[in-house]
Enzyme design. Sequence first.
Site, PDB file in Angstrom:
ATOM      1  N   THR A 124       0.831  -1.213   0.000  1.00 51.16           N
ATOM      2  CA  THR A 124       0.000   0.000   0.000  1.00 51.16           C
ATOM      3  C   THR A 124       0.862   1.260   0.000  1.00 51.16           C
ATOM      4  OG1 THR A 124      -1.483   1.310   1.415  1.00 51.16           O
ATOM      5  CG2 THR A 124      -0.136  -0.312   2.530  1.00 51.16           C
ATOM      6  N   ASP A 125       0.272   2.363  -0.456  1.00 56.83           N
ATOM      7  CA  ASP A 125       0.995   3.649  -0.417  1.00 56.83           C
ATOM      8  C   ASP A 125       1.236   4.113   1.026  1.00 56.83           C
ATOM      9  OD1 ASP A 125      -1.607   4.413   0.285  1.00 56.83           O
ATOM     10  OD2 ASP A 125      -1.734   6.067  -1.152  1.00 56.83           O
ATOM     11  N   GLU A 126       0.492   3.542   1.983  1.00 55.34           N
ATOM     12  CA  GLU A 126       0.649   3.985   3.376  1.00 55.34           C
ATOM     13  C   GLU A 126       2.014   3.650   3.951  1.00 55.34           C
ATOM     14  OE1 GLU A 126      -2.423   3.640   6.247  1.00 55.34           O
ATOM     15  OE2 GLU A 126      -4.000   3.662   4.749  1.00 55.34           O
ATOM     16  N   TYR A 149      -1.279  -0.474  11.396  1.00 53.58           N
ATOM     17  CA  TYR A 149      -1.608  -1.112  10.116  1.00 53.58           C
ATOM     18  C   TYR A 149      -0.490  -0.875   9.105  1.00 53.58           C
ATOM     19  CZ  TYR A 149      -3.332  -1.271   5.315  1.00 53.58           C
ATOM     20  OH  TYR A 149      -3.436  -1.493   3.963  1.00 53.58           O
ATOM     21  N   LYS A 153       2.110  -3.476   7.263  1.00 53.31           N
ATOM     22  CA  LYS A 153       2.209  -3.620   5.807  1.00 53.31           C
ATOM     23  C   LYS A 153       3.639  -3.336   5.339  1.00 53.31           C
ATOM     24  CE  LYS A 153      -0.554  -4.340   3.062  1.00 53.31           C
ATOM     25  NZ  LYS A 153      -1.067  -5.629   2.473  1.00 53.31           N
ATOM     26  N   ARG A 272      -8.169  11.086  14.173  1.00 55.76           N
ATOM     27  CA  ARG A 272      -7.508   9.779  14.314  1.00 55.76           C
ATOM     28  C   ARG A 272      -6.090  10.012  14.866  1.00 55.76           C
ATOM     29  NH1 ARG A 272      -6.999   6.594   8.705  1.00 55.76           N
ATOM     30  NH2 ARG A 272      -8.971   5.659   9.279  1.00 55.76           N
TER      31      ARG A 272
HETATM   32  P1  NAD Z   1     -10.471  -6.232   3.022  1.00 54.52           P
HETATM   33  O1  NAD Z   1     -10.343  -6.041   4.496  1.00 54.52           O
HETATM   34  O2  NAD Z   1     -11.743  -5.856   2.346  1.00 54.52           O
HETATM   35  O3  NAD Z   1     -10.193  -7.770   2.654  1.00 54.52           O
HETATM   36  C1  NAD Z   1      -9.213  -8.536   3.303  1.00 54.52           C
HETATM   37  C2  NAD Z   1      -9.524 -10.011   3.064  1.00 54.52           C
HETATM   38  O4  NAD Z   1      -8.474 -10.782   3.647  1.00 54.52           O
HETATM   39  C3  NAD Z   1     -10.837 -10.482   3.715  1.00 54.52           C
HETATM   40  O5  NAD Z   1     -11.577 -11.253   2.801  1.00 54.52           O
HETATM   41  C4  NAD Z   1     -10.375 -11.329   4.888  1.00 54.52           C
HETATM   42  O6  NAD Z   1     -11.265 -12.362   5.234  1.00 54.52           O
HETATM   43  C5  NAD Z   1      -9.048 -11.869   4.370  1.00 54.52           C
HETATM   44  N1  NAD Z   1      -8.142 -12.252   5.447  1.00 54.52           N
HETATM   45  C6  NAD Z   1      -7.798 -11.507   6.522  1.00 54.52           C
HETATM   46  N2  NAD Z   1      -6.964 -12.210   7.322  1.00 54.52           N
HETATM   47  C7  NAD Z   1      -6.763 -13.399   6.706  1.00 54.52           C
HETATM   48  C8  NAD Z   1      -5.979 -14.545   7.014  1.00 54.52           C
HETATM   49  N3  NAD Z   1      -5.248 -14.600   8.132  1.00 54.52           N
HETATM   50  N4  NAD Z   1      -5.987 -15.595   6.166  1.00 54.52           N
HETATM   51  C9  NAD Z   1      -6.737 -15.554   5.030  1.00 54.52           C
HETATM   52  N5  NAD Z   1      -7.504 -14.503   4.696  1.00 54.52           N
HETATM   53  C10 NAD Z   1      -7.509 -13.439   5.516  1.00 54.52           C
HETATM   54  O7  NAD Z   1      -9.236  -5.461   2.408  1.00 54.52           O
HETATM   55  P2  NAD Z   1      -9.064  -4.730   0.994  1.00 54.52           P
HETATM   56  O8  NAD Z   1      -9.407  -3.305   1.146  1.00 54.52           O
HETATM   57  O9  NAD Z   1      -9.718  -5.555  -0.057  1.00 54.52           O
HETATM   58  O10 NAD Z   1      -7.476  -4.813   0.830  1.00 54.52           O
HETATM   59  C11 NAD Z   1      -6.863  -5.947   0.219  1.00 54.52           C
HETATM   60  C12 NAD Z   1      -5.366  -5.748   0.221  1.00 54.52           C
HETATM   61  O11 NAD Z   1      -5.038  -4.563  -0.486  1.00 54.52           O
HETATM   62  C13 NAD Z   1      -4.749  -5.584   1.600  1.00 54.52           C
HETATM   63  O12 NAD Z   1      -3.515  -6.254   1.614  1.00 54.52           O
HETATM   64  C14 NAD Z   1      -4.552  -4.079   1.737  1.00 54.52           C
HETATM   65  O13 NAD Z   1      -3.497  -3.782   2.614  1.00 54.52           O
HETATM   66  C15 NAD Z   1      -4.230  -3.721   0.320  1.00 54.52           C
HETATM   67  N6  NAD Z   1      -4.550  -2.338  -0.072  1.00 54.52           N
HETATM   68  C16 NAD Z   1      -5.805  -1.842   0.151  1.00 54.52           C
HETATM   69  C17 NAD Z   1      -6.105  -0.550  -0.265  1.00 54.52           C
HETATM   70  C18 NAD Z   1      -7.481   0.034  -0.049  1.00 54.52           C
HETATM   71  O14 NAD Z   1      -7.678   1.212  -0.330  1.00 54.52           O
HETATM   72  N7  NAD Z   1      -8.476  -0.743   0.411  1.00 54.52           N
HETATM   73  C19 NAD Z   1      -5.136   0.218  -0.882  1.00 54.52           C
HETATM   74  C20 NAD Z   1      -3.858  -0.323  -1.092  1.00 54.52           C
HETATM   75  C21 NAD Z   1      -3.592  -1.608  -0.697  1.00 54.52           C
HETATM   76  O1  TDX Z   2     -15.219   7.849   9.537  1.00 54.61           O
HETATM   77  C1  TDX Z   2     -14.193   8.254   8.967  1.00 54.61           C
HETATM   78  N1  TDX Z   2     -13.959   9.607   8.890  1.00 54.61           N
HETATM   79  C2  TDX Z   2     -12.848  10.129   8.298  1.00 54.61           C
HETATM   80  O2  TDX Z   2     -12.659  11.352   8.271  1.00 54.61           O
HETATM   81  C3  TDX Z   2     -13.225   7.368   8.371  1.00 54.61           C
HETATM   82  C4  TDX Z   2     -13.442   5.872   8.425  1.00 54.61           C
HETATM   83  C5  TDX Z   2     -12.129   7.906   7.753  1.00 54.61           C
HETATM   84  N2  TDX Z   2     -11.920   9.235   7.738  1.00 54.61           N
HETATM   85  C6  TDX Z   2     -10.727   9.756   7.042  1.00 54.61           C
HETATM   86  C7  TDX Z   2      -9.427   9.134   7.456  1.00 54.61           C
HETATM   87  C8  TDX Z   2      -8.600   9.213   6.190  1.00 54.61           C
HETATM   88  O3  TDX Z   2      -8.003  10.483   6.105  1.00 54.61           O
HETATM   89  O4  TDX Z   2     -10.874   9.433   5.658  1.00 54.61           O
HETATM   90  C9  TDX Z   2      -9.620   9.078   5.070  1.00 54.61           C
HETATM   91  C10 TDX Z   2      -9.725   7.662   4.515  1.00 54.61           C
HETATM   92  O5  TDX Z   2      -9.849   6.782   5.612  1.00 54.61           O
HETATM   93  P1  TDX Z   2      -9.904   5.182   5.418  1.00 54.61           P
HETATM   94  O6  TDX Z   2     -11.005   4.840   4.481  1.00 54.61           O
HETATM   95  O7  TDX Z   2      -9.904   4.565   6.780  1.00 54.61           O
HETATM   96  O8  TDX Z   2      -8.562   4.915   4.618  1.00 54.61           O
HETATM   97  P2  TDX Z   2      -7.021   5.174   4.981  1.00 54.61           P
HETATM   98  O9  TDX Z   2      -6.813   5.333   6.419  1.00 54.61           O
HETATM   99  O10 TDX Z   2      -6.557   6.282   4.070  1.00 54.61           O
HETATM  100  O11 TDX Z   2      -6.395   3.765   4.508  1.00 54.61           O
HETATM  101  C11 TDX Z   2      -6.846   3.160   3.283  1.00 54.61           C
HETATM  102  O12 TDX Z   2      -5.961   3.377   2.236  1.00 54.61           O
HETATM  103  C12 TDX Z   2      -4.820   2.601   2.132  1.00 54.61           C
HETATM  104  C13 TDX Z   2      -7.172   1.684   3.451  1.00 54.61           C
HETATM  105  O13 TDX Z   2      -8.006   1.478   4.567  1.00 54.61           O
HETATM  106  C14 TDX Z   2      -5.957   0.851   3.531  1.00 54.61           C
HETATM  107  O14 TDX Z   2      -6.281  -0.542   3.568  1.00 54.61           O
HETATM  108  C15 TDX Z   2      -5.070   1.131   2.360  1.00 54.61           C
HETATM  109  O15 TDX Z   2      -3.849   0.499   2.544  1.00 54.61           O
END
Ligand code: NAD
Ligand code: TDX
Length: 354
Positions: A124-126, A149, A153, A272
Amino acid sequence: MKLAITGGAGFIGSNFVRYMLREHPTYSILNLDSLTYSGNLKNLSNVLANPRHEFLKADICDRDVVARALAQGVDAVVHFAAESHVDRSILDGSVFVQTNVLGTQCLLEAARQAGIGRFVHVSTDEVYGSAPGAQKFREDSPLNPSSPYAASKAASDLVARAYFQTYHFPVIVTRCSNNFGPYQFPEKFIPLLISRAIEDQSIPIYGDGLQVRDWIFVQDHCRALDAVLHRGREGEIYNIGGGNEWPNVDIARHILDLLRKPHALMKYVQDRPGHDRRYSVDSAKIETELGWKPEMAFAQGLAGTIDWYVNNAVWRKRVQNQAYRSYYAEQYEQRDETLKKIQNPGGVARCVSS
Ligand code: NAD
Ligand code: TDX
């Protein structure tokens, strides 16, 4: 090609499973997911009957089961499984270290021993932390994660890279920005806002709401991963950005406008802890090397996502009342003797098409 996808019942993973089945009609997918709170088999309802998709309920930390799964002719792994929500990691980081760090190492080791030909680690970019001023992080920028988190990562990202350096195991790491789109669990900002606004509930804005995120439509992320899987260079890192940075308050106002709800629903709440001010990545490498760039216009993607949440009230309701959590047991564990017979020796239930 037989792909193993971890975390394929989550938001991005389930979108990727659908994308790959559609785009690659000869591929088959082994979808390995432990179904934590964010794993939802309903995200896969339109592919569960597809004979090219097999679901395996398994934990990536379970070395034996993972090894057995990968030994079944798997060519490549795309690793999404993770604990993914920053706020939860602030409350308790332990499962983040367990799954994201130890689970990734367990999976890498099993994949290495199985001789898997390619391993895409979805980071992730984080991991770069907050981007100052107008700076955009490149793949060689230092890692500076803020939340438990992001730290977990970053650790898994480094372990993945160590497998390339040490064993020449063919790992590629991707670092994507904030995704949005259908099937995202409504604890994340955009789906939380949409779900609450639909029901005329207040929407929480952390701190001053001026934190900036770079939003990418989930299908554009899937296309980028497809390109990396097939044409990425082993041992490399690829940033994947939406090129679409917005302060949180602007996103909130836009969503309220599209839903014709009053801005008064926005409620400023305590910030946060350790909240990163801005995320921003430079995607020049994937654009020039692999010819990828985001295609979905933000306004169109957001409007389509809102429509999806409005039109999928049953999905939203099942998430709200937790009904989605019993779907696996209803569908597979208690369904019939045939399925009981195909449980593997580790007692982990395997699902075939219904
Ligand atoms: P999500 O939380 O929706 O999905 C995670 C999935 O992983 C779920 O289906 C969960 O059951 C499964 N899981 C968790 N622990 C597990 C384990 N121990 N064994 C097997 N399965 C397990 O997450 P997402 O938003 O779909 O993110 C997917 C991936 O992409 C993550 O690695 C996250 O860090 C990365 N990512 C997410 C974002 C974003 O904006 N959501 C951005 C960049 C990278
Ligand atoms: O209720 C809220 N109010 C609010 O202001 C929530 C849930 C979030 N926020 C803010 C926090 C962040 O600045 O919104 C922004 C986005 O928050 P999230 O959706 O929790 O995302 P972020 O913390 O940016 O992380 C996400 O991007 C990178 C994903 O959850 C990660 O899985 C991914 O790696």
